[in-house]
Write a protein that holds these residues in place. Structure first.
Motif, PDB file in Angstrom:
ATOM      1  N   VAL A  52      19.287  21.754  34.603  1.00 57.71           N
ATOM      2  CA  VAL A  52      18.973  21.726  33.170  1.00 57.71           C
ATOM      3  C   VAL A  52      19.372  20.375  32.576  1.00 57.71           C
ATOM      4  O   VAL A  52      18.630  19.804  31.779  1.00 57.71           O
ATOM      5  N   TYR A  53      20.517  19.870  32.981  1.00 59.47           N
ATOM      6  CA  TYR A  53      20.993  18.563  32.504  1.00 59.47           C
ATOM      7  C   TYR A  53      19.926  17.505  32.789  1.00 59.47           C
ATOM      8  O   TYR A  53      19.636  16.664  31.946  1.00 59.47           O
ATOM      9  N   TRP A  54      19.321  17.561  33.962  1.00 58.08           N
ATOM     10  CA  TRP A  54      18.259  16.631  34.355  1.00 58.08           C
ATOM     11  C   TRP A  54      17.072  16.734  33.398  1.00 58.08           C
ATOM     12  O   TRP A  54      16.472  15.719  33.036  1.00 58.08           O
ATOM     13  N   GLU A  55      16.716  17.960  32.989  1.00 51.78           N
ATOM     14  CA  GLU A  55      15.601  18.153  32.043  1.00 51.78           C
ATOM     15  C   GLU A  55      15.838  17.369  30.749  1.00 51.78           C
ATOM     16  O   GLU A  55      14.896  16.867  30.148  1.00 51.78           O
ATOM     17  N   PHE A  56      17.080  17.287  30.306  1.00 54.48           N
ATOM     18  CA  PHE A  56      17.403  16.639  29.042  1.00 54.48           C
ATOM     19  C   PHE A  56      17.612  15.125  29.193  1.00 54.48           C
ATOM     20  O   PHE A  56      17.285  14.371  28.285  1.00 54.48           O
ATOM     21  N   PHE A  57      18.188  14.685  30.320  1.00 51.55           N
ATOM     22  CA  PHE A  57      18.524  13.273  30.475  1.00 51.55           C
ATOM     23  C   PHE A  57      17.633  12.520  31.461  1.00 51.55           C
ATOM     24  O   PHE A  57      17.556  11.298  31.414  1.00 51.55           O
TER      25      PHE A  57
ATOM     26  N   ARG B 179      21.179  24.913  28.507  1.00 52.12           N
ATOM     27  CA  ARG B 179      20.063  24.539  27.622  1.00 52.12           C
ATOM     28  C   ARG B 179      20.481  24.699  26.154  1.00 52.12           C
ATOM     29  O   ARG B 179      20.229  23.828  25.319  1.00 52.12           O
ATOM     30  N   CYS B 180      21.149  25.795  25.834  1.00 51.88           N
ATOM     31  CA  CYS B 180      21.623  26.047  24.481  1.00 51.88           C
ATOM     32  C   CYS B 180      22.625  24.966  24.057  1.00 51.88           C
ATOM     33  O   CYS B 180      22.538  24.416  22.952  1.00 51.88           O
ATOM     34  N   VAL B 181      23.564  24.650  24.933  1.00 49.88           N
ATOM     35  CA  VAL B 181      24.571  23.633  24.634  1.00 49.88           C
ATOM     36  C   VAL B 181      23.909  22.285  24.367  1.00 49.88           C
ATOM     37  O   VAL B 181      24.227  21.606  23.383  1.00 49.88           O
TER      38      VAL B 181
END
Length: 126
Positions: free
Chosen positions: A92-97, A53-55
């Motif tokens: 988390v990647y899914w949350e962003f993309f 998430r930070c990244v």
């Protein structure tokens, strides 16, 4: 066309002779972003979800500084210290993309700068 360096105080400063990102024409290339809090300089290393998430927040900040965003990412490269963290990183990647993810490569590496557990770089367009 000329290369334009991208800089923002909303992402960690470069740790060496490189920039946070580069814009060339309509393309943006971010440097690998680590899970470093830009306000404190502290590396998030305990939890892969927090670190990812930070990244991605750092990636998003660099893209925003260039006039782009995560919705315009066309390629991502993910480096993980432990590929056993792949599923949690993916959540988390899914949350962003979400439903419109970019092309992606993911590698396990033996060591990352500052002993980070994840690093992500992207290519996007304006």
């Amino acid at each position: 066309m000329s290369k334009i360096n991208i800089s923002t105080d909303k992402a960690p400063t470069a740790i060496g002779p490189y920039v946070q990102g580069v814009s060339y024409g309509d393309l943006i290339f971010t440097s690998g972003q680590l899970p470093i809090c830009p306000n404190t300089g502290v590396v998030e290393g305990g939890c892969i979800k927090k670190a990812t998430r930070c990244v991605l927040n750092n990636v998003q900040a660099v893209l925003a500084a260039s006039g782009s965003g995560l919705d315009k990412v066309i390629k991502a490269t993910v480096l993980l210290k432990d590929l056993g963290n792949f599923a949690q990183m993916n959540e988390v990647y899914w949350e962003f993309f979400g439903d419109n993810p970019p092309a992606r490569t993911c590698f396990e590496v033996s060591k990352l700068l500052l002993d980070a557990i994840v690093e992500i770089e992207v290519v996007a367009f304006k």
